[in-house]
Design an enzyme around this catalytic site. Structure first.
Site, mmCIF file in Angstrom:
data_model
loop_
_atom_site.group_PDB
_atom_site.id
_atom_site.type_symbol
_atom_site.label_atom_id
_atom_site.label_comp_id
_atom_site.label_asym_id
_atom_site.label_seq_id
_atom_site.Cartn_x
_atom_site.Cartn_y
_atom_site.Cartn_z
ATOM 1 N N ASP A 121 0.867 -1.166 0.000
ATOM 2 C CA ASP A 121 0.000 0.000 0.000
ATOM 3 C C ASP A 121 0.915 1.231 0.000
ATOM 4 O O ASP A 121 2.143 1.098 -0.041
ATOM 5 C CB ASP A 121 -0.908 -0.043 1.242
ATOM 6 N N GLU A 171 0.038 4.550 1.867
ATOM 7 C CA GLU A 171 -0.124 5.572 2.913
ATOM 8 C C GLU A 171 0.820 5.369 4.093
ATOM 9 O O GLU A 171 1.053 6.298 4.867
ATOM 10 C CB GLU A 171 -1.578 5.602 3.400
ATOM 11 N N HIS A 221 -2.723 -0.464 -3.837
ATOM 12 C CA HIS A 221 -3.088 0.916 -3.533
ATOM 13 C C HIS A 221 -3.826 1.605 -4.689
ATOM 14 O O HIS A 221 -3.333 1.623 -5.826
ATOM 15 C CB HIS A 221 -1.842 1.719 -3.177
ATOM 16 N N HIS A 235 -1.277 1.363 6.526
ATOM 17 C CA HIS A 235 -1.692 2.523 7.332
ATOM 18 C C HIS A 235 -2.650 2.066 8.421
ATOM 19 O O HIS A 235 -3.159 0.942 8.377
ATOM 20 C CB HIS A 235 -2.366 3.549 6.429
ATOM 21 N N HIS A 254 -7.556 4.829 7.340
ATOM 22 C CA HIS A 254 -8.842 4.435 6.774
ATOM 23 C C HIS A 254 -8.904 2.914 6.756
ATOM 24 O O HIS A 254 -7.890 2.249 7.001
ATOM 25 C CB HIS A 254 -9.036 4.996 5.355
ATOM 26 N N GLU A 314 -6.769 -2.880 7.829
ATOM 27 C CA GLU A 314 -6.740 -3.718 6.626
ATOM 28 C C GLU A 314 -5.914 -4.992 6.843
ATOM 29 O O GLU A 314 -6.230 -6.041 6.288
ATOM 30 C CB GLU A 314 -6.219 -2.890 5.440
HETATM 31 ZN ZN LIG Z 1 -3.751 2.816 -0.107
#
Ligand SMILES: [Zn+2]
Length: 274
Positions: free
Chosen positions: A8, A10, A60, A104, A115, A134
């Site tokens: 990802d 972030e 991502h 993240h 998020h 996640e």
């Molecule tokens: Zn992402």
């Protein structure tokens, strides 16, 4: 050794704004460079530890953020924006280990750019009674295939969030989140050095085991609006718990993940763009 990487953006050191990680953003080229640097640091560590085959699954946004020819280790690259298993596409039981890079914090956590899959639809997710980001949700797929998740990289929140779901996971902290839009980052070279060394260690002296979530596993998802919660109940087995929360359980971790993914895709249609 076969190594699976889900990457990802972030949680990458140096990234603290959507402009750095969404295509078309002012600083997107910088964000992709930083992302590539951390992926290649992990690949270097994996190769030093004996990895022979590496798959990088771009997890991502539009999921085509990396220049394939610049990936180290002759890694294969899984990219593109419709993948049924999304952040975990491509994993199967032939892999020895999975790495979560650039992850993240969960939506309710004050981590930078926090998020959980969709910040405009999902307010919180609880897996078997524990708040999850996640990594914990993705661990359902790793459990199905019996693959350990050995390393997660990101800010100070991602390690503790993943730990209840990924036994023995090593967290490599590359930045300290100050708020949802600010972080103090390690210099990219230092972040990359820590990732290379951390991945090498985790793969040379394996301490992680495959996820072993209690089954049937239960997901509780709090949506941003009651309409989204109503919409989620269109899926078989999804029950409304409160005006904005739904719950569903499954004795098959992969099927539970797929129901969650369907909920994520379905509720996109109600996201308000204002
Ligand atoms: Zn992402």
């Amino acid at each position: 050794m076969k190594v699976y990487i889900s990457v990802d953006a972030e949680g990458v050191a140096g990234i603290s704004d959507w402009e750095q990680c969404i295509a078309g953003g002012d600083d997107y080229p910088l964000g992709r460079d930083l992302m590539l640097g951390e992926v290649n640091a992990a690949i270097d560590g994996a190769v030093e530890a004996g990895a022979e085959q590496i798959l990088v699954n771009d997890s991502h946004s539009l999921m085509r953020n990396l220049p394939p020819g610049e990936l180290g280790g002759h890694a294969s690259y899984l990219s593109g924006r419709f993948k049924p298993l999304y952040m975990m596409e491509g994993l199967d039981a032939s892999y020895d280990v999975a790495l979560f890079l650039g992850y993240h914090a969960a939506m309710p956590t004050p981590g930078v750019l926090s998020h959980t899959y969709n910040p405009r639809a999902i307010a919180n997710v609880v897996l078997n009674g524990t708040v999850t980001g996640e990594a914990g949700i993705n661990a359902l797929v790793a459990q199905h295939h019996g693959v350990p998740v050995a390393v997660i990289t990101g800010d100070q929140y991602v390690g503790p969030e993943a730990a209840p779901f990924c036994p023995g996971i090593d967290a490599i902290e590359v930045k300290k989140s100050v708020s949802r839009y600010a972080a103090e980052h390690l210099h990219p070279h230092i972040a990359q050095q820590r990732i290379r060394e951390g991945v090498f260690r985790a793969l040379s002296e394996p301490g992680a085991g495959p996820p072993v979530l209690h089954l049937p596993a239960t997901l509780e998802v709090q949506l941003v609006s009651p309409d989204m919660a109503e919409q989620a109940t269109w899926l078989r087995g999804v029950e409304r718990v409160t005006s904005t929360t739904v719950r569903f359980e499954d004795d098959d971790p992969l099927r539970l993940y797929r129901t969650f993914m369907t909920l994520v895709f379905l509720t996109r249609s109600l996201v308000e763009t204002r």
